[in-house]
Motif scaffolding. Sequence first.
Motif, PDB file in Angstrom:
ATOM      1  N   GLY A 117       0.798  -1.222   0.000  1.00 17.16           N
ATOM      2  CA  GLY A 117       0.000   0.000   0.000  1.00 17.16           C
ATOM      3  C   GLY A 117       0.827   1.267   0.000  1.00 17.16           C
ATOM      4  O   GLY A 117       0.446   2.271  -0.605  1.00 17.16           O
ATOM      5  N   LEU A 118       1.972   1.235   0.671  1.00 21.47           N
ATOM      6  CA  LEU A 118       2.775   2.445   0.794  1.00 21.47           C
ATOM      7  C   LEU A 118       4.025   2.418  -0.077  1.00 21.47           C
ATOM      8  O   LEU A 118       4.402   3.421  -0.669  1.00 21.47           O
ATOM      9  N   GLY A 119       4.680   1.270  -0.164  1.00 20.71           N
ATOM     10  CA  GLY A 119       5.976   1.231  -0.817  1.00 20.71           C
ATOM     11  C   GLY A 119       5.951   1.298  -2.324  1.00 20.71           C
ATOM     12  O   GLY A 119       6.911   1.769  -2.938  1.00 20.71           O
ATOM     13  N   THR A 120       4.886   0.833  -2.937  1.00 21.24           N
ATOM     14  CA  THR A 120       4.864   0.751  -4.397  1.00 21.24           C
ATOM     15  C   THR A 120       4.812   2.111  -5.088  1.00 21.24           C
ATOM     16  O   THR A 120       4.968   2.186  -6.311  1.00 21.24           O
ATOM     17  N   VAL A 121       4.632   3.185  -4.331  1.00 17.20           N
ATOM     18  CA  VAL A 121       4.568   4.496  -4.971  1.00 17.20           C
ATOM     19  C   VAL A 121       5.907   4.870  -5.608  1.00 17.20           C
ATOM     20  O   VAL A 121       5.960   5.635  -6.562  1.00 17.20           O
ATOM     21  N   ILE A 161       5.291   8.751   3.398  1.00 13.09           N
ATOM     22  CA  ILE A 161       5.407   7.301   3.303  1.00 13.09           C
ATOM     23  C   ILE A 161       6.574   6.770   4.120  1.00 13.09           C
ATOM     24  O   ILE A 161       6.434   5.793   4.866  1.00 13.09           O
ATOM     25  N   ASN A 162       7.751   7.398   3.987  1.00 16.82           N
ATOM     26  CA  ASN A 162       8.902   6.893   4.735  1.00 16.82           C
ATOM     27  C   ASN A 162       8.679   6.951   6.239  1.00 16.82           C
ATOM     28  O   ASN A 162       9.079   6.046   6.975  1.00 16.82           O
ATOM     29  N   SER A 163       8.043   8.016   6.724  1.00 18.17           N
ATOM     30  CA  SER A 163       7.779   8.104   8.160  1.00 18.17           C
ATOM     31  C   SER A 163       6.791   7.034   8.589  1.00 18.17           C
ATOM     32  O   SER A 163       6.965   6.386   9.636  1.00 18.17           O
ATOM     33  N   ILE A 222      12.101  -0.818  -0.556  1.00 19.95           N
ATOM     34  CA  ILE A 222      11.027   0.083  -0.975  1.00 19.95           C
ATOM     35  C   ILE A 222      11.589   1.295  -1.708  1.00 19.95           C
ATOM     36  O   ILE A 222      11.119   1.670  -2.790  1.00 19.95           O
ATOM     37  N   ASN A 223      12.606   1.928  -1.149  1.00 21.27           N
ATOM     38  CA  ASN A 223      13.193   3.084  -1.824  1.00 21.27           C
ATOM     39  C   ASN A 223      13.892   2.679  -3.115  1.00 21.27           C
ATOM     40  O   ASN A 223      13.896   3.425  -4.095  1.00 21.27           O
ATOM     41  N   GLY A 224      14.465   1.465  -3.137  1.00 15.47           N
ATOM     42  CA  GLY A 224      15.115   0.994  -4.350  1.00 15.47           C
ATOM     43  C   GLY A 224      14.146   0.627  -5.452  1.00 15.47           C
ATOM     44  O   GLY A 224      14.531   0.530  -6.628  1.00 15.47           O
ATOM     45  N   SER A 225      12.867   0.432  -5.095  1.00 19.30           N
ATOM     46  CA  SER A 225      11.880   0.056  -6.114  1.00 19.30           C
ATOM     47  C   SER A 225      11.632   1.174  -7.126  1.00 19.30           C
ATOM     48  O   SER A 225      10.990   0.953  -8.157  1.00 19.30           O
TER      49      SER A 225
END
Length: 504
Positions: A45-49, A154-156, A174-177
Motif C-alpha cells: 500500500g505504501l511502498g509501491t509508490v 510514506i517513509n515516516s 522500498i526506496n530501491g523500487s
Amino acid sequence: MTAKASGSPGGAPEGRGGGGTITTKVPARLDRLPWSRWHWMIVIGLGTVWILDGLEVTVVGNIASRLSEPGSGLPITDAQVTGMAAALYVAGACCGALIFGWLTDRYGRKKLFIITLGVYLTATALTAISFSAWWFFLFRFLTGFGIGGEYAAINSAIDELIPSKYRGRIDLVINGSFWLGAVGGSLLSVVMLNTHFFPLNIGWRLTFALGVVLGLAILLVRRHVPESPRWMFIHGRAEAAEKLVEEVERRVEAEKGERLPEPDKAITVRTRESTGFVEIARTLFRRYPRRALLGLALFIGQAFLYNAITFGFGSILVKFFDVPTGDTGYYFAVIAGGNFLGPVLLGRLFDTVGRRPMIAGTYLLSGALLFVTAWLFSAGHLNATAMTACWCVVLFFASAGASSAYLTVSEIFPMETRALAIAFFYALGTAAGGITGPLVFAELTQGGVVGDTVLAFCIGASFMAGAGLVAAFLAIPAEQRSLEDIAEPLSARAAATSATGPAD
C-alpha cells in the motif's frame, strides 16, 4: 497492555497544545511482531509508490523527443521538456516534500499519504491531456509536488509500522523500487512511442494515463493502511492506538497460530498537538548536529554520483560508442535493473552486519568503482556494453547506499520531527541533484570530450566517497533498535522534565 494516562504533573510542556502524560508499550508491541500478511499490506500500500516515481521520471526523459515532434499535439521543444519541465518537476518535489512533511507531522501519516497520492493522480491525469506548454509545465510541477509529499509521508509511516528487526531491509527495498519503475518506464516508452501501435499524438498521453491506473490500484490498497500508532499516542489518541495494535496482534496470532511474547518496555510521553518550526530546527541542528551533518553528506553525495552517471549516460553512449539514439532506453533498463538489485540483495545486511559498516561501505565502494570506471574510460578500454556493465556494478552498491540515506534520516531524529526531517534532507538532495547537478554535468558529459566526461565521473565519485567517510565516523548503529531508543521523542523528554522539574 493498555496505556495509562494522567494529568499534567507540573512544568510547561514543550510543543503546542501539550496535554497530560501517558505510559504505553505500543512501540515495543509493534517491534516484537513477526513478519505477517499485515506487514505485506503495508509494503504494497505504501511502498509501491516509488515505482510510480521511477516510471514518471524515466518516461518523460524517454518521450522528450516525441513531444517535440510536429503532430504530437503539444507545441513544445525538446529543450523545454528536458530543461524547464524537468526543473519544475524537481522544484515541485522539493516544495511538496517540505510542505507535506510539516503537515504529516502535524496531522498524521494516513491523512497525508492519501492526499499526496490524490495530488499525484490528479496532476498526472491532467498532464495526459496537455494542449500547451504552460499546461504541461504546471502539471509537471504539481506531479512533482505530490511525489515529494509522498517521500515524507510514506517513509515516516513505513518506519513506524515495520518491526525494528526488518526495518532496514524493507526501507531499502522500498526506496530501491524506484528503479523497478525506471525499468518499466524505459520499456514502456519503447512500446508507447511505436507509431505502428499508437498514433503520434496518443502514445505519449497513454503513458501518463497508465501512471494514473497504477496509482488508483495503489490507492485501493492504501485505504486499508492504518494511521501510525506511534503518531496517535503522542497526539493524545492513546486509546485508539491501543485498540489498533490489539487488532493487529489478534490477526498476527491467528495467522501464526501462537501467542505473542509480552512486550518488555514502556515509554511515557507528554501528549501534544503539534511541534513548532523553531523546536524542529533546534532539534535537528542544535541537539543532533552530527546526525544532521550525516544526513546532509549522504544525500548530497548520492545526488552528485547519480547525476555524474545518469544525467549524460545517453549522450555518452551516442557520442563515444555510436549507440543509436533509439536504443539508449534498452541500456538504461539494464542500468536500472542493477540499481534495483542492490537494495534487494544487500538490504538484509543493513539489519545484520549493521548500519555503519554497510552505509560507509556502499558509499566508499561505489565511489572507488566509479574512479576505476573513469580510468578505464579515459584509457579507451571500454565499449558500450562494458561501460554499461561498469555502471551497473557502481550503481548496484550506490543504490543500496542512496536508499540507506532515506532510512538514516527517517530513524535518527525524534518522532515529532521525522517527516519534516525526511522532507528537508530529501529536498536538499533533490535540489543538489536537480539544480546543481545539471549545471555541473551538462557541459562535461555532452560535449564529446573524453577528459570532461572523466572529470564528471571523478566529481561524482569524490562526493560519494566523501559521504562514505562521514558515515564511517558518524553513522548511528540503529540496526534492530526501536526508533524511540535511537532518538528519544521530544514528548518523552517533556514528560520527564515535567515530572522532575525544569532542567538546569
